[in-house]
Design a protein around this motif. Sequence first.
Motif, mmCIF file in Angstrom:
data_model
loop_
_atom_site.group_PDB
_atom_site.id
_atom_site.type_symbol
_atom_site.label_atom_id
_atom_site.label_comp_id
_atom_site.label_asym_id
_atom_site.label_seq_id
_atom_site.Cartn_x
_atom_site.Cartn_y
_atom_site.Cartn_z
ATOM 1 N N LEU A 98 20.329 3.180 51.867
ATOM 2 C CA LEU A 98 19.350 3.281 52.947
ATOM 3 C C LEU A 98 18.247 4.280 52.599
ATOM 4 O O LEU A 98 17.071 4.047 52.898
ATOM 5 C CB LEU A 98 20.042 3.662 54.256
ATOM 6 N N ASP A 99 18.631 5.392 51.978
ATOM 7 C CA ASP A 99 17.624 6.368 51.551
ATOM 8 C C ASP A 99 16.680 5.757 50.522
ATOM 9 O O ASP A 99 15.457 5.938 50.595
ATOM 10 C CB ASP A 99 18.298 7.618 50.970
ATOM 11 N N ASN A 102 14.414 3.218 52.234
ATOM 12 C CA ASN A 102 13.402 3.930 53.018
ATOM 13 C C ASN A 102 12.311 4.490 52.099
ATOM 14 O O ASN A 102 11.122 4.380 52.397
ATOM 15 C CB ASN A 102 14.060 5.047 53.821
ATOM 16 N N ARG A 106 9.165 1.754 52.748
ATOM 17 C CA ARG A 106 8.264 2.308 53.758
ATOM 18 C C ARG A 106 6.816 2.386 53.279
ATOM 19 O O ARG A 106 5.905 1.950 53.994
ATOM 20 C CB ARG A 106 8.755 3.678 54.218
#
Length: 140
Positions: A98-99, A102, A106
């Motif tokens: 997830l990091d 992101n 993003r």
Amino acid sequence: MDSSNPTSSVGQVGELFRERFAELLPVIQKQWPQITQDTLTSTRGSFDEVVLLISDQTGRTATVIQEQLLGFLEVASDQGRRLGDRLQPLEEQLEQLLDDLNANLRPKIEQPVRERPLLALGLAAGVGLLAGLLLSGRRR
């Protein structure tokens, strides 16, 4: 559990039993099939009430029932710990993914939105309207 304070120990067992009662219910019913699930759930997971109920309906002593229930509780706790130990690496891996997502995705999404905010807003409204129409059509 604090063995120096028996009252504290009994309270902790009762609390742990109540927390695990839902997962212990099938095991208890398998051991004592003559006791209905409704009767067991009426105890609301109270260790003392379950012990008395089983003792009354089976004719066994409360001490024997307590020992059996504590054994079931210990097995359930061990299984929970093992499951938690297995899930820990997966949780860490998911957090890392997830990091990374992101950090990588993003900027790719934010740049076009900043360059053309009205287009992004129009697209979001269109997707929302389309989803609303599809969902409301299913209800009819």
